[in-house]
Design a protein around this motif. Structure first.
Motif, PDB file in Angstrom:
ATOM      1  N   LYS A 273       0.825  -1.212   0.000  1.00 60.95           N
ATOM      2  CA  LYS A 273       0.000   0.000   0.000  1.00 60.95           C
ATOM      3  C   LYS A 273       0.857   1.259   0.000  1.00 60.95           C
ATOM      4  CE  LYS A 273      -3.826  -2.270   2.446  1.00 60.95           C
ATOM      5  NZ  LYS A 273      -4.627  -2.322   3.689  1.00 60.95           N
ATOM      6  N   LYS A 274       2.109   1.138   0.437  1.00 58.94           N
ATOM      7  CA  LYS A 274       2.988   2.303   0.544  1.00 58.94           C
ATOM      8  C   LYS A 274       4.140   2.272  -0.471  1.00 58.94           C
ATOM      9  CE  LYS A 274       2.037   3.037   5.460  1.00 58.94           C
ATOM     10  NZ  LYS A 274       2.602   3.201   6.821  1.00 58.94           N
ATOM     11  N   TRP A 275       4.556   1.051  -0.839  1.00 54.24           N
ATOM     12  CA  TRP A 275       5.690   0.906  -1.767  1.00 54.24           C
ATOM     13  C   TRP A 275       5.187   0.507  -3.152  1.00 54.24           C
ATOM     14  CZ3 TRP A 275      10.396  -2.012   0.790  1.00 54.24           C
ATOM     15  CH2 TRP A 275      10.787  -1.321   1.948  1.00 54.24           C
ATOM     16  N   ARG A 276       5.898   0.964  -4.165  1.00 47.87           N
ATOM     17  CA  ARG A 276       5.615   0.510  -5.525  1.00 47.87           C
ATOM     18  C   ARG A 276       6.103  -0.924  -5.694  1.00 47.87           C
ATOM     19  NH1 ARG A 276       4.975   4.710  -9.366  1.00 47.87           N
ATOM     20  NH2 ARG A 276       6.100   3.508 -10.929  1.00 47.87           N
ATOM     21  N   THR A 277       5.527  -1.635  -6.646  1.00 43.31           N
ATOM     22  CA  THR A 277       5.909  -3.019  -6.918  1.00 43.31           C
ATOM     23  C   THR A 277       7.395  -3.126  -7.236  1.00 43.31           C
ATOM     24  OG1 THR A 277       3.700  -3.485  -7.776  1.00 43.31           O
ATOM     25  CG2 THR A 277       5.434  -5.046  -8.347  1.00 43.31           C
ATOM     26  N   THR A 278       7.902  -2.177  -8.009  1.00 38.65           N
ATOM     27  CA  THR A 278       9.323  -2.161  -8.361  1.00 38.65           C
ATOM     28  C   THR A 278      10.196  -2.090  -7.117  1.00 38.65           C
ATOM     29  OG1 THR A 278       8.792  -0.981 -10.402  1.00 38.65           O
ATOM     30  CG2 THR A 278      11.090  -0.943  -9.684  1.00 38.65           C
ATOM     31  N   THR A 279       9.834  -1.222  -6.179  1.00 45.39           N
ATOM     32  CA  THR A 279      10.598  -1.060  -4.936  1.00 45.39           C
ATOM     33  C   THR A 279      10.600  -2.348  -4.126  1.00 45.39           C
ATOM     34  OG1 THR A 279       9.923   1.270  -4.881  1.00 45.39           O
ATOM     35  CG2 THR A 279      10.864   0.355  -2.861  1.00 45.39           C
TER      36      THR A 279
END
Length: 406
Positions: A273-279
């Motif tokens: 919910k807070k991080w992008r999938t890439t991250t």
């Protein structure tokens, strides 16, 4: 989601089958420790089954896409039960060759079973629930691994090695019964579409689709990074046990890694919910390398268990995220062939890692090997990140990007 009976059947069946699988794996390690002194020879035997899976992979993908998933699950489940007979003969005769037959037959069954199961989940779960379902499915598999290895350890103290495989056969039989209760609505229209696509090319038809969906292809390549650790996992556990002169450390390693994995699968739902999938993918791929470096201090119980806890948490966040990308972005009519291709690719990597790890452990030892593996993992992560930026590949789905930019 939890009102869906298919979900309960899949999770309960996974729990029971996992108990059988991991009691059998501990039995395999015990049998090899008794009969085979060389790590490289152990690796060769483990790789025999993987090679069979690689050969059967293209056929498995075609059959899964052309057939009812439930039928494939039932037949491959029955094959698992029959394969245990070979291991019972191996123990009775003390023959390593019968063990090889067991490895080959059970891997052939797995080559059909797991891609069919991965292709089944999107058919019985809503898209919005896929991340939760993948997390729970992996959690249940991990719980069964922890309980299975603990049960196997206790049984080896009080019972015979053969008893582990009787437990495995009973568990696989229970899985078969649960699979019979599945209700999968595959839809006649979709099945006809799959057959009209033309399956003669097998995996060759997957490659153009991967080009059309670069996020799937990049994620597929990213999943190879943890395989350096996972592929050599059992050999590493055996070596740590020998370095620390402790048989009980095996069970502790599986427990710490398993519990951390479960924590990761729960945590990733909130992290996403807070991080992008890439991250998420690149951060936790880096954590796998950190865990490898930590095993340089394999003579320390505390650092060893911490390393496997770091590994477990990283994998618990990494794999459910990757699986959602596969299930959502790859067209469903290609799921059977794609997941079979993925499994075959993983088996090829397992072959390379197993044989390399076996040779390294015999020649340079565990501590030098994990430093090399850590450097390779970090280098691969950096290379893939640069390639992703260079080719402007976006792992998030459009609606996710829009939501996170608000």
């Amino acid at each position: 989601m939890w009102k869906n009976r298919n979900i309960w059947i899949i999770l309960t069946g996974e729990m029971i089958a996992g108990l059988g699988l991991w009691t059998g794996i501990i039995g395999n390690l015990e049998f090899m420790q008794e009969k085979i002194p060389s790590d490289f020879v152990k690796a060769l035997i483990m790789s025999a089954g993987l090679l069979a899976g690689i050969i059967a992979g293209p056929l498995a993908g075609k059959i899964i896409d052309q057939s009812k998933k439930k039928t494939v699950l039932l037949i491959s489940g029955a094959g698992r039960m029959l394969s245990v007979i070979f291991m019972l003969i191996a123990i009775s005769t003390g023959s390593v060759w019968w063990m090889v037959a067991f490895m080959v037959s059970i891997q052939l069954s797995a080559t059909f079973y797991f891609p069919a199961l991965q292709a089944t989940i999107p058919l019985v779960v809503k898209d919005d629930d896929l991340l939760t379902m993948n997390g729970w499915h992996m959690n249940v598999a991990t719980i069964s691994r922890v309980l299975g290895t603990a049960l196997a350890g206790i049984m080896l103290v009080y019972w015979s090695l053969m008893s582990l495989y009787w437990i495995s056969m009973i568990a696989y039989g229970a899985l078969l019964l649960f699979t019979m209760m599945l209700r999968i609505d595959e839809g006649e229209g979709r099945e006809a579409k799959v057959k009209s696509v033309g399956n003669k090319g097998g995996f060759m038809e997957v490659f153009p689709v991967l080009k059309a969906y670069p996020a799937v292809g990049m994620t597929l390549i990213m999943t190879l990074i943890p395989l350096l650790f996972i592929g050599s996992f059992n050999l590493i556990v055996i070596n740590i046990s020998e370095i620390q002169d402790s048989a009980s450390i095996k069970g502790l390693i599986y427990t710490f890694e398993g519990v951390a994995f479960m924590v990761g699968t729960f945590a990733v739902k909130y992290i996403s919910k807070k991080w992008r999938t890439t991250t998420i993918l690149f951060s936790f791929a880096t954590m796998v390398a950190v865990a490898e470096f930590m095993l340089f201090f394999a003579d320390s119980i505390v650092i060893t268990l911490s390393a496997f806890a770091v590994l477990g948490f990283a994998l618990g966040c990494f794999f459910p995220t990757a699986m959602v990308i596969f299930q959502k972005q790859m067209p469903k009519e290609y799921h059977g062939r794609f997941f079979s291709f993925r499994n075959m690719l993983e088996r090829v990597m397992f072959q390379v890692v197993l044989l390399t790890a076996g040779a390294f452990l015999d020649i340079i030892g565990l501590q030098s090997m994990v430093i090399i593996f850590g450097l390779i993992s970090l280098s691969m992560t950096a290379i893939f990140f640069v390639q992703m930026k260079k080719r402007n590949i976006i792992l998030e789905q459009p609606k996710q990007i829009a939501a996170k930019s608000i």
